[in-house]
Design an enzyme around this catalytic site. Sequence first.
Site, short mmCIF file in Angstrom:
data_model
loop_
_atom_site.label_atom_id
_atom_site.label_comp_id
_atom_site.label_asym_id
_atom_site.label_seq_id
_atom_site.Cartn_x
_atom_site.Cartn_y
_atom_site.Cartn_z
N ASP A 140 -30.35 -33.24 3.01
CA ASP A 140 -30.56 -32.08 3.85
C ASP A 140 -29.70 -30.86 3.39
O ASP A 140 -28.94 -30.87 2.54
CB ASP A 140 -30.31 -32.27 5.44
CG ASP A 140 -29.07 -32.89 5.58
OD1 ASP A 140 -28.18 -33.21 4.68
OD2 ASP A 140 -28.81 -33.77 6.67
N ASP A 182 -25.37 -38.21 17.93
CA ASP A 182 -26.37 -38.31 18.88
C ASP A 182 -27.26 -39.45 18.21
O ASP A 182 -28.38 -39.56 18.61
CB ASP A 182 -27.15 -37.04 18.94
CG ASP A 182 -27.48 -36.32 17.74
OD1 ASP A 182 -27.23 -37.13 16.62
OD2 ASP A 182 -28.29 -35.34 17.86
N HIS A 231 -28.40 -39.36 15.07
CA HIS A 231 -29.43 -39.07 14.01
C HIS A 231 -28.87 -39.47 12.69
O HIS A 231 -27.69 -39.71 12.30
CB HIS A 231 -29.22 -37.59 14.07
CG HIS A 231 -28.17 -36.71 13.61
ND1 HIS A 231 -27.95 -35.46 13.85
CD2 HIS A 231 -27.21 -37.11 12.52
CE1 HIS A 231 -26.76 -34.92 13.37
NE2 HIS A 231 -26.34 -35.86 12.45
N GLU A 237 -33.03 -35.35 14.47
CA GLU A 237 -32.67 -35.47 15.73
C GLU A 237 -33.20 -36.36 16.93
O GLU A 237 -34.59 -36.56 16.42
CB GLU A 237 -32.62 -34.04 16.24
CG GLU A 237 -31.76 -33.16 15.29
CD GLU A 237 -30.14 -33.19 15.33
OE1 GLU A 237 -29.84 -34.31 16.09
OE2 GLU A 237 -29.35 -32.20 15.14
P1 PGA Z 1 -19.96 -36.50 9.86
O1 PGA Z 1 -21.32 -36.12 9.96
O2 PGA Z 1 -19.80 -37.46 8.95
O3 PGA Z 1 -19.31 -35.05 9.55
O4 PGA Z 1 -19.43 -36.93 10.85
C1 PGA Z 1 -22.15 -37.16 10.16
C2 PGA Z 1 -23.82 -36.72 10.20
O5 PGA Z 1 -23.85 -35.73 11.34
O6 PGA Z 1 -24.55 -37.31 9.95
#
Ligand code: PGA
Length: 267
Positions: free
Chosen positions: A67, A136, A138, A143
């Site tokens: 992404d 959350d 995702h 999302e």
């Molecule tokens: P993080 O993010 O590795 O910074 O915890 C993970 C994500 O949001 O996919």
Amino acid sequence: MRVVIHATAEAAGLAAADLIARKIQQRPRAVLGLATGSTPLAVYRELARRHREEGLDFSQVTTFNLDEYVGLPGTHPQSYRYFMEEHLFRHLNVRPERTHVPDGRALDFDRHCESYERQISQAGGIDLQLLGIGTDGHIAFNEPGSSLGSRTRVKTLAGETIRDNARFFGGEDQVPRMAVTMGVGTILDSRQCLLLALGEHKARAIRDTVEGPVTAQVTASALQLHRDVVVILDEAAASLLARREYYDQVERVRQELELAQADRAVR
Ligand code: PGA
């Protein structure tokens, strides 16, 4: 799903790097799906070390990132292109034209997303997709509520994600509201998925992903439908799993089998 729990975040990161390195050794032309965020940092450090000290060769590897924030150019320090250059690509011998990150400043996002999907197919599909997970639940920026069949597209970020990522931008109001992201369906098309989660703040999302029902409300739970998923966790991220003992037992049996196989190969 294979669930592997390590005592520390460091050990979990090394195990994830090892799996990726082995894939490249088996298949020098591997197509890797890559992720950003704090979780893969130790993985990328270890891959860079293996390249530097052990000659792990990325010259034929192709990469596709999950992404990118809409609106940020690749030169922006918070863009995911910048993150990848900084934390991984510039430390390897990967060919720049073989590294792909969605373009947050595409003029026509529909066309760009279609072309991203096409490039993945033309490269032969993703052999190994590295994934983090949001609090959350995702994967990539899919999302809660994202279609489990979704493909690469523009997605609006959830409030929880904006709050989680505000630390990188110096405030919630600075976080972009949208991102270009591979879809859940795109991710499920990868031949193998490696989900890495570290820390207590991921424990609930991991419990829902591994032991909850498959639901678009926790898009990572769609990985239950994939035929080859490895979930690598530290103790904190695994702390809410009800079937912990079973996962450990499976790993013990696997290790015994591997040892027996190695023993047979020597004789
Ligand atoms: P993080 O993010 O590795 O910074 O915890 C993970 C994500 O949001 O996919």
